[in-house]
Design an enzyme around this catalytic site. Structure first.
Site, short mmCIF file in Angstrom:
data_model
loop_
_atom_site.label_atom_id
_atom_site.label_comp_id
_atom_site.label_asym_id
_atom_site.label_seq_id
_atom_site.Cartn_x
_atom_site.Cartn_y
_atom_site.Cartn_z
N GLY A 144 0.81 -1.21 0.00
CA GLY A 144 0.00 0.00 0.00
C GLY A 144 0.85 1.26 0.00
N SER A 168 -3.44 1.21 12.03
CA SER A 168 -2.61 1.83 13.08
C SER A 168 -1.94 3.06 12.48
CB SER A 168 -1.58 0.84 13.62
OG SER A 168 -1.07 0.06 12.57
N LYS A 212 -4.21 -7.05 4.45
CA LYS A 212 -4.07 -8.51 4.47
C LYS A 212 -5.38 -9.13 3.99
CE LYS A 212 -1.97 -11.81 7.59
NZ LYS A 212 -0.70 -11.75 6.84
N SER A 237 0.25 -7.33 -9.53
CA SER A 237 1.41 -8.21 -9.52
C SER A 237 2.70 -7.42 -9.69
CB SER A 237 1.30 -9.22 -10.66
OG SER A 237 2.51 -9.91 -10.80
N LYS A 263 -5.54 -12.86 -11.79
CA LYS A 263 -4.36 -12.75 -10.92
C LYS A 263 -4.04 -14.12 -10.31
CE LYS A 263 -0.96 -11.26 -8.45
NZ LYS A 263 -0.98 -11.17 -7.04
N HIS A 269 -2.44 -16.21 -12.91
CA HIS A 269 -1.08 -15.67 -13.05
C HIS A 269 -0.15 -16.27 -11.98
CE1 HIS A 269 1.88 -12.95 -11.26
NE2 HIS A 269 2.20 -12.60 -12.49
N ASN A 270 -0.62 -16.27 -10.77
CA ASN A 270 0.20 -16.83 -9.69
C ASN A 270 0.41 -18.33 -9.87
OD1 ASN A 270 -0.08 -14.24 -8.65
ND2 ASN A 270 -0.23 -14.96 -6.54
N GLU A 299 3.04 -18.76 -12.29
CA GLU A 299 4.30 -18.44 -11.60
C GLU A 299 4.83 -19.68 -10.84
OE1 GLU A 299 4.18 -14.72 -9.23
OE2 GLU A 299 4.79 -15.96 -7.56
N LYS A 302 1.39 -19.32 -0.23
CA LYS A 302 0.33 -18.58 0.45
C LYS A 302 -1.04 -19.02 -0.05
CE LYS A 302 2.91 -14.64 1.94
NZ LYS A 302 3.18 -13.21 1.80
P1 NDP Z 1 0.16 -7.48 4.55
O1 NDP Z 1 -0.52 -8.53 3.76
O2 NDP Z 1 1.30 -7.86 5.39
O3 NDP Z 1 -0.96 -6.74 5.45
C1 NDP Z 1 -0.62 -5.72 6.36
C2 NDP Z 1 -1.59 -4.56 6.25
O4 NDP Z 1 -2.95 -4.99 6.44
C3 NDP Z 1 -1.31 -3.51 7.30
O5 NDP Z 1 -1.56 -2.25 6.73
C4 NDP Z 1 -2.34 -3.85 8.36
O6 NDP Z 1 -2.66 -2.79 9.20
C5 NDP Z 1 -3.52 -4.22 7.50
N1 NDP Z 1 -4.54 -5.00 8.17
C6 NDP Z 1 -4.49 -6.31 8.51
N2 NDP Z 1 -5.63 -6.69 9.12
C7 NDP Z 1 -6.43 -5.59 9.16
C8 NDP Z 1 -7.74 -5.35 9.67
N3 NDP Z 1 -8.45 -6.31 10.24
N4 NDP Z 1 -8.24 -4.10 9.54
C9 NDP Z 1 -7.53 -3.12 8.95
N5 NDP Z 1 -6.29 -3.31 8.45
C10 NDP Z 1 -5.74 -4.52 8.56
O7 NDP Z 1 0.63 -6.28 3.58
P2 NDP Z 1 1.30 -6.28 2.14
O8 NDP Z 1 1.57 -4.87 1.85
O9 NDP Z 1 2.39 -7.30 2.00
O10 NDP Z 1 0.13 -6.78 1.17
C11 NDP Z 1 -1.10 -6.10 1.06
C12 NDP Z 1 -2.01 -6.88 0.12
O11 NDP Z 1 -1.40 -6.95 -1.16
C13 NDP Z 1 -2.24 -8.33 0.57
O12 NDP Z 1 -3.56 -8.70 0.27
C14 NDP Z 1 -1.27 -9.11 -0.29
O13 NDP Z 1 -1.70 -10.45 -0.50
C15 NDP Z 1 -1.29 -8.32 -1.58
N6 NDP Z 1 -0.10 -8.45 -2.42
C16 NDP Z 1 1.16 -8.58 -1.89
C17 NDP Z 1 2.29 -8.72 -2.68
C18 NDP Z 1 3.66 -8.84 -2.08
O14 NDP Z 1 4.63 -9.12 -2.84
N7 NDP Z 1 3.86 -8.63 -0.79
C19 NDP Z 1 2.16 -8.74 -4.15
C20 NDP Z 1 0.83 -8.51 -4.62
C21 NDP Z 1 -0.25 -8.41 -3.77
P3 NDP Z 1 -1.77 -2.52 10.54
O15 NDP Z 1 -0.56 -1.74 10.07
O16 NDP Z 1 -2.66 -1.70 11.38
O17 NDP Z 1 -1.43 -3.84 11.11
#
Ligand code: NDP
Length: 473
Positions: A14, A34, A75, A128, A182, A185-186, A189, A260
């Protein structure tokens, strides 16, 4: 002033997506459950563009231009539902909620239908390219309505990767289509990485080549028609030397490839659809095989080929033995599946008893089942049927014939997917070291997915894009 678009969920993905948007001149509202992450983003990268930080969801929504466009990057799973609910309460008809997480397409379909009732566009979007892509240009696969694409498309095409001037972002189709694509795609991969791992493994075993020598092979391959990101980073991961031991990096990584779940989702969906995605299925199962150290330890006594003394044999007898060995593999796998379901659902299935009740009346009734019953009687905690003394003796005796059959089939162009995948399973399970270690290295390289070491407890990550030093994760 109001923001053009918002991002909620500011972990690696994000945060980088928000920065990518800001760098392209969009005013970006940013929010995270947070508040620390929000403040950190603005503090560290505020200079890159216009960020409108919000600590509360209401303030986040209030800071968006109408119709509102908000991207969720949290997440996948329950977190996504919670954030959607919060957002939907605050939004109005015509607004757009984009889910950029790795959601299952069935969840996306459900969410889209529920939000459509409220007049809100829900855009399940596959993204991706990992964290690097999110920052510098990902591939973007949005689903959802045509109206939402009209409002979001230009922004998404702006921040996406471009190849020959063409943005890597198109409207895939309605509701769950983006997340479905997507997912596939995975899955592909998974298959790509498995094929790379098998190539490496075969060359290493057959030629006795070192990982560094093979890095050079992959580098040469990458200069030709195989040119690709995964081949390129394979060379880098194979070239890496572990600072602590001086050994090749790939030899200090635990050879149990993790996942995953998107490969699994792809195969499940393919089964529902009746589409034979065998490459993806084999890749998914190869990871599953690597992740069963107890079974692999139990199978270590199974024998490898006697390459010295391949003599003349009757093909008929060879096929008989291949059939028997493959059948034992099929039963071993089937009993594993029953055991797994029994554990998952608390069924307490008596595996030996299953063999007993199948001995008569059913299609698979066979003399053979008595031996399965006996194997479980002798050892109710048997980790794999293949390791039961009676069955390991049979497969050990059959394996040379089994190999000749697969080899002959390949040579004369007769498909024997049953024999060959069963043989691959047998060989995979009995291997001391699996190339799953290289898959783990690749996953750590592009996704920071971390790995375990053979010689120390804990999770580790190598800073591939920086100094290439290893740190505890
Ligand atoms: P994570 O999957 O590790 O998720 C962490 C984030 O989710 C934090 O901002 C956390 O907030 C928030 N979160 C978790 N639970 C809640 C909840 N109940 N309410 C509100 N916020 C919540 O983060 P990534 O950046 O790795 O991935 C984000 C998304 O992108 C995921 O769905 C992932 O599968 C997808 N993605 C990831 C890739 C990668 O290479 N990492 C590639 C492509 C897609 P807080 O800070 O408050 O804990």
């Amino acid at each position: 002033d109001l923001a053009d678009i918002g991002v909620t969920g500011l972990a690696v993905m994000g945060r980088n997506l928000a920065r990518n948007l800001a760098r392209h001149g969009y005013a970006v509202a940013v929010h995270n459950r947070s508040a620390g992450r929000t403040d950190e983003l603005v503090k560290e990268f505020g200079g890159e563009g216009t960020f409108l930080p919000a600590h509360e969801m209401a303030a986040f929504v209030a800071s968006l231009k109408r119709p509102r466009r908000a991207i969720i990057m949290v997440k996948a799973g329950a977190g996504t539902d919670a954030v959607i609910e919060e957002l939907a309460e605050l939004m109005e008809p015509g607004d757009m909620i984009v889910d950029g997480g790795n959601a299952h397409f069935a969840d996306t379909r459900r969410r889209e239908a529920a939000l459509r009732e409220k007049g809100i566009h829900f855009v399940g979007t596959g993204i991706s390219g990992g964290e690097e892509g999110a920052l510098n240009g990902p591939s973007i696969m949005p689903g959802g309505s045509k109206e939402s694409w009209a409002a979001l498309g230009p922004i998404l095409q702006d921040i996406a990767a471009t190849v020959d001037g063409v943005p890597c972002a198109v409207h895939v189709g309605p509701d769950g289509a983006g997340h479905f694509v997507k997912m596939v795609h995975n899955g592909i991969e998974y298959s790509d990485m498995q094929l790379i791992a098998e190539s490496y493994d075969l060359l290493r075993q057959a030629l006795g080549a070192t990982p560094a020598e093979l890095a050079q092979v992959f580098r040469e391959w990458n200069a030709g028609e195989l040119e690709s990101y995964l081949i390129e980073i394979t060379a880098e991961v194979l070239d890496q030397v572990d600072a602590a031991t001086g050994k090749p990096f790939v030899d200090v990584v635990v050879d149990q490839a993790e996942q995953k779940g998107t490969g699994r989702w792809t195969v499940q969906s393919a089964l529902d659809l009746g589409v034979p995605v065998t490459g993806i299925a084999e890749a998914t199962f190869a990871r599953a095989l690597s992740g069963h150290p107890e079974q692999r330890a139990a199978a270590r006594t199974l024998e490898g080929p006697d390459i010295s003394g391949v003599g003349e044999r009757q093909l008929v007898e060879d096929v008989r033995q291949a059939l028997l060995a493959s059948k034992i593999v099929a039963y071993a796998q089937g009993f594993d599946q029953i055991a797994a379901a029994s554990k998952e659902y608390g069924w307490d299935v008596d595996l030996g008893a299953m063999a007993t009740i199948w001995r008569g009346g059913c299609i698979i009734r066979a003399r053979f089942l008595d031996r399965i019953r006996a194997a479980y009687d002798a050892d109710p905690a048997l980790s794999t049927l293949l390791a039961a003394p009676d069955f390991s003796a049979v497969v050990n005796a059959a394996q040379d014939a089994w190999r000749r059959v697969v080899k002959t089939a390949v040579e004369i162009g007769v498909p024997t997917p049953g024999f060959s995948s069963a043989l691959a399973y047998y060989d995979g399970l009995r291997r001391e070291r699996l190339p799953a270690a290289l898959v783990q290295g690749l996953r750590d390289y592009f996704g920071a997915h971390t790995y375990h070491r053979v010689d120390r407890e804990g999770s580790f990550h190598t800073d591939w894009s920086g100094d290439r030093r290893e740190r505890p994760a």
